[in-house]
Design a protein around this motif. Sequence first.
Motif: not given
Length: 238
Positions: A53-65
Amino acid sequence: MEQRELAYEGKAKKMFATDDPATMLVEYKNSLTAFNAQKKDSLEGKGELNNRISARLFTFLAEEGIPNHFIKILDDTHQLVRRVRILPVEVVVRNITTGTLCKRLGVPEGVTLERPLVEFYLKDDELGDPLITEDHATLFGWANEEQIAKIKHIATSVNAILGRFFDKKGIILVDFKLEFGIDSAGDLLLADEISPDTCRFWDKETKKKLDKDRFRKDLGDVLGAYREIWSRISGEGI
């Protein structure tokens, strides 16, 4: 990448040095704690879920800047992150009243706030992570004014981004805790984890709790709630 000595062990994770001084290896544990570790248990599979879960959310947030420490997931319970010096200031963003906010102020649970409430806490288990002001943080040297301003800006940005993301998944982002660290270049990065351990999630329709409150309040099916979060954000099962 070679795992080396244990650098730190917290309630939910272990941190290991690697052969690269700029990175750390994080191991997510199956342990469950609440009320400053006064209540403890272990749940097989919880570490894997929080890792994913954390990996998926960190990846998504990085994509969002949103700059953060996550590099890549390694296996079921391990991920590689950038080495940072964690600031001893935690930030909590609240969208709906619940938990310690209600106990502290005597306000009813479940009230949707007109705007997000941002609170700062001192990261100190022995003191029970007390609530602090921005002046406390800067006057006692836990963070400087620029860092506090950036933390507040990033935290509110994360709230907006994740609020929209989870709304599309049928989940209400009630509140969450974030930690930040400074990397070798002096940059402020979002760190630690983002999971049902550090966030409160309610089902949009039923208001069922899908987070660690199921452990705190003895509601049962803790692992099922964590699985539900993973399933909704990934479309996959474990």
